[in-house]
Design an enzyme around this catalytic site. Structure first.
Site, mmCIF file in Angstrom:
data_model
loop_
_atom_site.group_PDB
_atom_site.id
_atom_site.type_symbol
_atom_site.label_atom_id
_atom_site.label_comp_id
_atom_site.label_asym_id
_atom_site.label_seq_id
_atom_site.Cartn_x
_atom_site.Cartn_y
_atom_site.Cartn_z
ATOM 1 N N GLY A 70 -2.453 -2.833 -0.120
ATOM 2 C CA GLY A 70 -3.316 -3.817 0.232
ATOM 3 C C GLY A 70 -4.230 -3.694 1.576
ATOM 4 O O GLY A 70 -5.288 -3.905 1.754
ATOM 5 N N SER A 71 -3.410 -3.063 2.494
ATOM 6 C CA SER A 71 -4.048 -2.505 3.762
ATOM 7 C C SER A 71 -5.128 -1.847 3.847
ATOM 8 O O SER A 71 -6.262 -2.216 4.374
ATOM 9 C CB SER A 71 -2.956 -2.015 4.798
ATOM 10 N N ASN A 151 0.886 -15.137 3.401
ATOM 11 C CA ASN A 151 2.062 -14.433 3.019
ATOM 12 C C ASN A 151 3.297 -15.044 3.980
ATOM 13 O O ASN A 151 4.305 -14.921 3.576
ATOM 14 C CB ASN A 151 1.892 -12.806 3.692
ATOM 15 N N GLN A 179 -0.837 -11.612 -1.923
ATOM 16 C CA GLN A 179 0.181 -12.581 -2.497
ATOM 17 C C GLN A 179 -0.059 -13.240 -3.410
ATOM 18 O O GLN A 179 0.677 -13.937 -4.115
ATOM 19 C CB GLN A 179 0.505 -13.582 -1.347
ATOM 20 N N SER A 199 -1.846 -5.359 -3.897
ATOM 21 C CA SER A 199 -0.967 -4.328 -3.565
ATOM 22 C C SER A 199 0.304 -4.285 -4.621
ATOM 23 O O SER A 199 0.591 -5.459 -4.989
ATOM 24 C CB SER A 199 -0.284 -4.645 -2.349
ATOM 25 N N HIS A 201 3.381 -3.208 -4.835
ATOM 26 C CA HIS A 201 4.733 -3.535 -4.481
ATOM 27 C C HIS A 201 5.050 -4.986 -4.092
ATOM 28 O O HIS A 201 6.185 -5.469 -3.909
ATOM 29 C CB HIS A 201 5.139 -2.618 -3.073
ATOM 30 N N THR A 237 -6.007 13.351 -4.234
ATOM 31 C CA THR A 237 -5.555 13.407 -5.735
ATOM 32 C C THR A 237 -4.931 11.879 -5.791
ATOM 33 O O THR A 237 -4.217 11.562 -5.272
ATOM 34 C CB THR A 237 -4.750 14.646 -5.891
ATOM 35 N N CYS A 324 9.002 -10.647 15.985
ATOM 36 C CA CYS A 324 9.827 -9.883 16.741
ATOM 37 C C CYS A 324 10.059 -8.488 15.985
ATOM 38 O O CYS A 324 10.308 -7.306 16.987
ATOM 39 C CB CYS A 324 11.014 -10.437 16.816
HETATM 40 C C1 LIG Z 1 1.627 -7.206 2.232
HETATM 41 C C2 LIG Z 1 0.389 -7.644 2.439
HETATM 42 C C3 LIG Z 1 -0.724 -6.998 2.913
HETATM 43 C C4 LIG Z 1 -0.267 -5.055 2.945
HETATM 44 O O1 LIG Z 1 -0.240 -4.533 1.825
HETATM 45 P P1 LIG Z 1 0.422 -3.203 1.773
HETATM 46 O O2 LIG Z 1 0.402 -2.657 0.460
HETATM 47 O O3 LIG Z 1 1.914 -3.303 2.256
HETATM 48 O O4 LIG Z 1 -0.397 -2.383 2.605
HETATM 49 C C5 LIG Z 1 -1.677 -7.019 3.145
HETATM 50 N N1 LIG Z 1 -1.902 -8.812 3.081
HETATM 51 C C6 LIG Z 1 -1.104 -9.566 2.430
HETATM 52 C C7 LIG Z 1 -1.311 -10.851 2.666
HETATM 53 C C8 LIG Z 1 0.056 -9.075 2.370
HETATM 54 O O5 LIG Z 1 1.103 -9.883 1.991
#
Ligand SMILES: *Cc1c(COP(=O)(O)O)cnc(C)c1O
Length: 395
Positions: A70-71, A151, A179, A199, A201, A237, A324
């Site tokens: 996602g990032s 999130n 999300q 993303s 995961h 790749t 934190c």
């Molecule tokens: C987890 C998350 C990301 C980042 O995704 P990654 O795959 O961990 O880089 C970006 N935006 C939101 C809203 C997220 O919850």
């Protein structure tokens, strides 16, 4: 009892995803760019995954670009729109105060380069007002980037309304839907979305893989230079096992969306009702326009970190809204944006239930949080002052 209630942080890989990925680790490990048939098997799996992913969000396969998550997708979408804007002499961007840091930090970088960013406020409900967006649009606005669902507090933004306005004004619209995808119905076509980040995961796929949807015709800026993979838009790749697993996870999640939403929302509402019974507590964000799995609360007079550690002792994995973990003691920008004062924002708790959560688990969580909050308040000087009337209760 061991309860994983931090599904907004990451999810367990589904059996379907693991089963789908294994052959591409053990057997079909060829490079999809190789011309021999062994490589072409991997290539076919890659393109089939692209079709599956596209179908799940109402896109065309050629509009899907695989990324590391996602990032990366957020970075590439925003930097691409900025580059296109700059070329056209447009350097104004509209976003909002509760975005993920992948978006906020990318925007900060652009601000240093001369872009101007308007951060729309959100109400105490954690939702952007469409009128505010309309009022913020300027002649030189090149991008609107508003997340689909938050999130931390789970609030869902009026994406279709925002998309419609942007389409009418011919402004690119990106949404961080990390999300949302796989959890609630998302359709890039009917919701006028130009770019979308996702993303794996977060929907029971593996970590380190995700995708960017970019509507046909949008020229993307490369973040990674090298080979001609992903039609020259992202070198390196391809993560074939990860991508294949992501597609399998997404397909299954989308197929079960109706049933999952119903199940999760019922448990969410039970959990919210249970926690609301704790004195001087409050739900963060709108009670209805929120993700079916998200419960976010503030409890006055306690520290979120202590709450998390004691819940961990009871076998519950949860999260706090404060940052934190990243080494800063600042409370969450999201909680501050919905109007929580510092002290209150510090006493936050986020519980994000899995699709397989049960009523017994929710009962156990409610009981545990009650006990822990009462225990912590027992020796909190802040709580003592509140009870003695030296300071005033906010919640
Ligand atoms: C987890 C998350 C990301 C980042 O995704 P990654 O795959 O961990 O880089 C970006 N935006 C939101 C809203 C997220 O919850």
């Amino acid at each position: 009892m061991k309860i994983y209630a931090d599904n907004a942080a990451t999810t367990r890989m589904s059996r379907a995803a693991i089963d789908a990925m294994m052959p591409y680790i053990e057997e079909y490990y060829g490079n999809p760019s190789s011309l021999y048939s062994f490589g072409q098997q991997a290539k076919e799996a890659l393109e089939s995954a692209r079709e599956t992913v596209a179908k799940c969000i109402g896109a065309q396969p050629r509009e899907i670009l695989f990324t590391s998550g996602g990032s990366e997708a957020d970075n590439q979408a925003i930097l691409s729109a900025a580059a296109l804007g700059k070329k056209a002499g447009k350097t104004h961007i509209i976003s909002d105060a509760i975005e993920h840091h992948a978006v906020l930090h990318t925007l900060k970088k652009l601000e240093k380069e001369g872009f101007e960013v308007t951060y729309l406020p959100v109400g105490t409900d954690g939702i952007v007002k469409v009128e505010d967006l309309e009022a913020a649009i300027r002649e030189d606005t090149c991008l609107v980037t508003v997340m689909y669902a938050n999130n931390e507090i789970g609030t869902i933004q009026p994406i279709k309304e925002i998309g419609k306005i942007c389409r009418e004004k011919k402004i690119l619209f990106h949404t961080d839907a990390v999300q949302a995808v796989g959890h609630i119905p998302v359709n890039v076509e009917s919701e006028y979305i130009d770019m979308l980040s996702s993303s794996a995961h977060k929907f029971h796929g593996p970590k380190g893989v995700g995708f960017l949807y970019a509507r046909k015709g949008i020229r993307l800026t490369n973040l990674i230079e090298g080979g001609a993979q992903e039609r020259g838009r992202r070198a390196g790749t391809e993560n074939v096992p990860g991508i294949v697993a992501m597609a399998a996870a997404l397909k299954e999640s989308v197929e079960k969306i109706g049933e999952n939403v119903k199940h999760a929302a019922a448990l969410r509402d039970k959990l919210i009702a249970g926690l609301a019974g704790i004195p001087h507590s409050a739900l963060n964000g709108d009670a209805v326009k929120r993700l079916p799995s998200n419960v976010s609360f503030c409890f006055e007079g306690i520290e979120g970190e202590s709450l998390l550690l004691l819940l961990d002792d009871k076998g519950i994995c949860a999260s706090s809204g404060s940052a934190c973990t990243s080494g800063s003691l600042d409370p969450s920008h999201v909680l501050l944006a919905i109007g929580r004062v510092h002290d209150v924002a510090h006493g936050s708790l986020r519980l994000t239930l899995g699709d397989d959560a049960t009523e017994e688990e929710v009962d156990y969580i409610i009981q545990s949080v009650r006990e822990v909050v009462e225990y912590l308040r027992g020796f909190s000087p802040v709580w003592r002052d509140l009870c003695a009337g030296k300071t005033e209760f906010i919640l």
